[in-house]
Structure formats: C-alpha cells, structure tokens
Design an enzyme around this catalytic site. Structure first.
Site, PDB file in Angstrom:
ATOM      1  N   ILE A 132      -1.639  -0.740  -3.827  1.00 23.11           N
ATOM      2  CA  ILE A 132      -2.702  -0.084  -3.712  1.00 23.11           C
ATOM      3  C   ILE A 132      -2.337   1.393  -3.522  1.00 23.11           C
ATOM      4  O   ILE A 132      -1.481   1.529  -2.568  1.00 23.11           O
ATOM      5  CB  ILE A 132      -3.482  -0.558  -2.393  1.00 23.11           C
ATOM      6  CG1 ILE A 132      -3.912  -2.138  -2.383  1.00 23.11           C
ATOM      7  CG2 ILE A 132      -4.794   0.213  -2.105  1.00 23.11           C
ATOM      8  CD1 ILE A 132      -4.161  -2.707  -1.321  1.00 23.11           C
ATOM      9  N   ASN A 153       0.947  -1.216  -0.008  1.00 25.73           N
ATOM     10  CA  ASN A 153       0.123  -0.026   0.080  1.00 25.73           C
ATOM     11  C   ASN A 153       0.916   1.130  -0.157  1.00 25.73           C
ATOM     12  O   ASN A 153       1.836   1.376   0.876  1.00 25.73           O
ATOM     13  CB  ASN A 153      -0.848  -0.069   1.417  1.00 25.73           C
ATOM     14  CG  ASN A 153      -1.934   1.322   1.254  1.00 25.73           C
ATOM     15  OD1 ASN A 153      -2.092   1.981   0.340  1.00 25.73           O
ATOM     16  ND2 ASN A 153      -2.781   1.210   2.263  1.00 25.73           N
ATOM     17  N   CYS A 154       0.710   2.273  -0.848  1.00 22.20           N
ATOM     18  CA  CYS A 154       1.281   3.206  -0.946  1.00 22.20           C
ATOM     19  C   CYS A 154       2.818   3.211  -1.006  1.00 22.20           C
ATOM     20  O   CYS A 154       3.496   2.426  -2.009  1.00 22.20           O
ATOM     21  CB  CYS A 154       1.096   4.227   0.067  1.00 22.20           C
ATOM     22  SG  CYS A 154       1.553   6.270  -0.133  1.00 22.20           S
ATOM     23  N   MET A 155       3.581   3.531  -0.137  1.00 17.40           N
ATOM     24  CA  MET A 155       5.122   3.470  -0.367  1.00 17.40           C
ATOM     25  C   MET A 155       5.431   2.041  -0.330  1.00 17.40           C
ATOM     26  O   MET A 155       6.394   1.644  -0.807  1.00 17.40           O
ATOM     27  CB  MET A 155       6.001   4.268   0.664  1.00 17.40           C
ATOM     28  CG  MET A 155       7.405   4.497   0.684  1.00 17.40           C
ATOM     29  SD  MET A 155       7.537   5.445  -1.033  1.00 17.40           S
ATOM     30  CE  MET A 155       9.255   5.125  -1.103  1.00 17.40           C
ATOM     31  N   GLY A 206       3.905  -0.303  -1.587  1.00 12.29           N
ATOM     32  CA  GLY A 206       3.846  -0.783  -3.279  1.00 12.29           C
ATOM     33  C   GLY A 206       5.013  -0.470  -3.838  1.00 12.29           C
ATOM     34  O   GLY A 206       5.556  -1.222  -4.759  1.00 12.29           O
TER      35      GLY A 206
END
Length: 183
Positions: free
Chosen positions: A160, A135-137, A139
C-alpha cells in the site's frame, strides 16, 4: 487547542493480541482469532463458526509509524477486517526510534528483522507459507525480503503506497507486458 472529536487515540480499542516474537525493539504480535460463538435464541442453541484461512498475513508498518496504524478504531481496523475474514493476522512493531538506533541501517531490517518476523509467524501459525503486507516503506521491506532471500515461503505480497517505480524495473516491465499480451 485542537479538535479530537472522532480521532483515534493510540492503543485504544486495539484488537486483542499476543506477542510471538520479542527481539530488542522488534516485536511481532498475533491478533487473537475470533472463536466460534454459541448463543441461545428462544429454546434453540445456535453456533456461529468463523472460517479459517490457511495462509497467515504479516503486516509491516511504515518506518517511524506505530503498528496501530493498522488498528485505529474497531470500525476502522485493517487487522480486525482481515481477522473477521478468517485470516491469521500478525503485525510487526519496529519500536520507537531513539538515539540508540543511530547505527541501524536498512540492511538490519531486510537481512535480520523481517526474516525473524517471517520465521516467528510461520512457527506460531504452523503454516508453510504466508502473505506479506506492507504500507509505504513496509511494502519496500516486503519486496526486498523476497528479492534478497528468494523466500519461497512468501505466497503473496500486498503493498500500500510503496514508493516503487515499476517503469525503471525491467523484470516488472516484462511481467506486465506478458500479462497485457494475455488480456
């Protein structure tokens, strides 16, 4: 005063887990699988078996976020949903940042921590490959791990909200164009 009605509390109702790697602040936990359940109904005994999928999933949270972001409440839990679908689920915890982390660089995550986590998952699961989910970083860490290490053990990557600009990435543009040509 603020309203907390229905809000998730950190660490409450967390799915049962076991630590498979602890290295400094880095920790990787395995969500305990649901075992087959046997129950009696009248004179009969029934067993419900849960499917097991061969490829484990390693979830990497955003920086500065706790890993319970994937397990907020039993009815709002990504790890429980994946586990209940038969996946062997692992979650990374980078720990709580403090002054002692002033020298930590992104290189530390990509060159040391994520590879350690991948190795721990494969060792604990006995699998030859895994899915990375971030998720975010988290990812970005998934993508940079594969791009940096050319890790063929990574079978899938799911991100995500990862801040990636595919328009500026020529290789991704070629792949997308190739896919559009086949549609």
């Amino acid at each position: 005063v603020y309203v907390t009605e229905g809000a998730a509390r950190p660490g409450r109702n967390a799915a049962a887990r076991d630590v498979v790697l602890s290295h400094g602040k880095l920790e990787v936990s395995r969500i305990r699988a649901i075992r087959d359940v046997t129950y009696e109904l009248g004179p009969d005994v029934h067993t419900v078996s849960f499917a097991r999928r061969p490829t484990p999933i390693l979830l990497i949270p955003p920086l500065m976020a706790r890993p319970y972001v994937y397990d907020l409440r039993p009815e709002h839990s990504m790890v429980r949903t994946l586990r209940n679908a038969g996946f062997d689920v692992f979650v990374v915890d980078f720990g709580v940042p403090g002054r002692e982390d002033e020298e930590v660089r992104l290189d530390d995550y990509v060159l040391d921590w994520v590879p350690r986590a991948v190795d721990a998952v494969l060792s604990a699961s006995g699998a030859s490959g895994l899915t990375l989910g971030g998720n975010c970083m988290g990812g970005i860490f998934c993508l940079t791990h594969v791009g940096t290490h050319r890790d063929e053990r990574v079978r899938n990557i799911v991100t995500i909200g990862a801040p990636v600009n595919f328009r500026k990435m020529r290789a991704a543009q070629r792949v997308r164009r190739g896919q559009e040509a086949h549609v």
